[in-house]
Design a protein around this motif. Sequence first.
Motif, PDB file in Angstrom:
ATOM      1  N   ARG A  63      -5.230   3.605 -14.067  1.00  0.00           N
ATOM      2  CA  ARG A  63      -5.485   2.657 -12.904  1.00  0.00           C
ATOM      3  C   ARG A  63      -4.558   1.223 -13.583  1.00  0.00           C
TER       4      ARG A  63
ATOM      5  N   HIS B  70      -1.368   1.166 -14.782  1.00  0.00           N
ATOM      6  CA  HIS B  70      -0.251   1.536 -14.836  1.00  0.00           C
ATOM      7  C   HIS B  70       0.023   1.475 -13.296  1.00  0.00           C
ATOM      8  N   GLU B  71      -1.001   2.108 -12.346  1.00  0.00           N
ATOM      9  CA  GLU B  71      -0.589   2.106 -11.155  1.00  0.00           C
ATOM     10  C   GLU B  71      -0.881   0.729 -10.328  1.00  0.00           C
TER      11      GLU B  71
ATOM     12  N   ASP C 168       2.270  -1.343 -11.035  1.00  0.00           N
ATOM     13  CA  ASP C 168       3.249  -0.672 -10.177  1.00  0.00           C
ATOM     14  C   ASP C 168       3.103  -1.238  -9.128  1.00  0.00           C
TER      15      ASP C 168
ATOM     16  N   GLY D 170      -1.026   5.680  -4.104  1.00  0.00           N
ATOM     17  CA  GLY D 170      -1.221   6.100  -5.600  1.00  0.00           C
ATOM     18  C   GLY D 170      -2.431   6.893  -5.456  1.00  0.00           C
ATOM     19  N   ARG D 171      -2.891   7.354  -6.648  1.00  0.00           N
ATOM     20  CA  ARG D 171      -3.957   8.180  -6.914  1.00  0.00           C
ATOM     21  C   ARG D 171      -5.145   7.349  -6.948  1.00  0.00           C
ATOM     22  N   HIS D 172      -5.427   6.184  -7.497  1.00  0.00           N
ATOM     23  CA  HIS D 172      -6.292   5.421  -7.362  1.00  0.00           C
ATOM     24  C   HIS D 172      -6.460   4.377  -6.335  1.00  0.00           C
ATOM     25  N   TYR D 173      -5.251   3.968  -6.024  1.00  0.00           N
ATOM     26  CA  TYR D 173      -5.117   2.753  -4.899  1.00  0.00           C
ATOM     27  C   TYR D 173      -3.959   3.298  -3.959  1.00  0.00           C
ATOM     28  N   ARG D 174      -4.531   3.139  -2.754  1.00  0.00           N
ATOM     29  CA  ARG D 174      -3.722   3.346  -1.725  1.00  0.00           C
ATOM     30  C   ARG D 174      -3.871   2.387  -0.394  1.00  0.00           C
TER      31      ARG D 174
END
Lengths: 269, 395
Positions: B149, B151-152, B155, B171-175
């Motif tokens: 999370r 790193h995401e 970014d 993202g995987r955790h944030y979209r």
Amino acid sequence: MAPANNPAMVEHTRETIQVDGCAIEVLRGGSGPGLLFLHGAGGASDWAPYMDRLAERFEIAVPSHPGFGRSDTPGWLDSMSDLAYFYLDAFEALGLDGVHVVGNSLGGWLACEIAVRSTGRMRSLTLVGAAGIPVDGVPMGDIFLWSPEDRVRNVYHDRSLAEARLARNPSEEEADIALKNYFTTSRLAWSPRFCNPDLPKWLHRIRIPTMILWGAEDRVFPPAYGEAYAASIPGSHLRIVPECGHLPHQEKTEAFIDAVAAIAEEAAP
Amino acid sequence: MKFFFFHLMPYAHLDLDYDKTYPGAYLTLPNSYYDPKKGAPLYHRYLDELELADRLGFDGVCVNEHHQTAYGMMPAPNLLAGALTRSVKNATICVLGRALPITDNPISIAEEFAMLDNLAEGRFIAGFVRGLGTEYHASMANPSFSHARFHEAHDLIVRAWTETGPFAFDGRHYRYQYVNLWPRPYQTPHPPIWIPSQGSRETYEWAAHPDRKYTYLITFNPAEAVKRNLDAYARQCETYGYQCSPGQLGWALPIYVAETDEIANREAANHIEVFFNKFINSPAEYKLPPGYSSMASYKYVMETKFKVREQFLTHETLTGNGMFVCGSPETVTEILARRFDEMSYGNLVCMLQFGTLPRELTEKSMTLFADQVMPKLRHLGEATPAPRAAASVAG
């Protein structure tokens, strides 16, 4: 399949099987109707006395879940949902059909996640101090804030059992497995803490004979959690075990065996 | 060298006997220990100290984020940074930092930092951290996903600062369907990013990358460990094929200056011991939830660092191992210059208030530091990068 070498125990095997590209270790032993034991946060990587007792009546399989014991930790493992779908595939790979499923704590939650998806290969369900559902106003114990010693002391009602376990000096492998189990448990159960808030909506889908067994002195999930499960699973039976903590299969093995046997009998074809 | 005045804003009125009943100053210490009638003036006193630092000529003033603790009263550091944008005239305002993984909406951090950068007209440094282990207990963010999370979210924030919106973030955790930051940051391409760290390989490998070159700030460690970590970062820069500049390295530590060594030791000893033994202290399970680190580093930290922290840390221990620098202006100058020769840090983040240190002593120490220590050290690292003792960087 290598036979284990402790003569005091029921003959059992330790094998590794591949499911969905993940190697899991499975303990097997006994004879009779098939029974799958789904372990809790502490894992079940070695044969234990309660397995001996189950194996007297059942042909039991005790897998270490992905991320636990000596099983692989696959990159895809993020949630209990992942684990539930994995086990639907694992039933096939383990050759389990018409099987009695017993789950303790995290394993009880897992059993329910599997069962609401499909009870197609299950004959009965026994939940033992199961995690998985929220009960508003009844705090659960916080295993992530407890010290390692308190984590042991708080799962047993009988203090002498806890002290005996604490007095044991774990091997390096055992300590590493305990840490691995703890890490995977955090990954799966940190938040929402030990529950799926959507699970109660679908527990009515469990229409197989179901036993709910709870330690009266369970400090991880107090008996109100058992009562909530009983209220949500139609036709289920609730048994509260007096003077017993979070691990009735270890602390009150007779009551545990009686409960599993009773629900297996009700479910007998 | 640049000098930053850092404030943790501890709840200095804490009943220090709390630890007869509770295991630490975090998370489970009941907030009945906090008295708003005492806390409110404390906030204003601490803001006064940050403003004084600006007037004394510090290059930057710094705040940071902690939750549910007497250790630092800043669950929302951007509020205080916002207040400072109106009164701090020359210093750079630094939030060191916001804990990215514990929020579900990192866009709010991008937005608030962009606002601060505008309000300060570019005198702003953005710090990104994972947060202490206790923050994961306090926020319920899963520590297992902390690195991913972080790193995401990073970014996402940097893209939000630099790309014309709206754009989608997958993202995987944030979209997000729409990322379209109003306001954009004042600085181009974006505010400088600092990474306060306890020193992990993963962090310095990432921060030193030529795409980032983020300032790496080592906090609250014995001097030997600070040097080891800063050296590792500098060597990583060499591995990437460039030379680390002193501006990429920072050291954060408590400092106390008084007229003489004797006075300094006498005035600071109790307050620094209170800081390390009463304010920082908490059980291992609070600090290191499972998944926050790798299993290997979990085992290592439990065996080493936390064993040290279980002991009472005396003033002598802390000055001896370099976690605390205390003395006359001459002594403090000498120690910091010697450390510069060893470490080539270009940013000194000075915690000149700590624990229960009262206003008068804080202001005295700040003033002596600014008047008599800073001028003697300022030239260090200004011309060419100093040779590194261990990393053999060409001068």
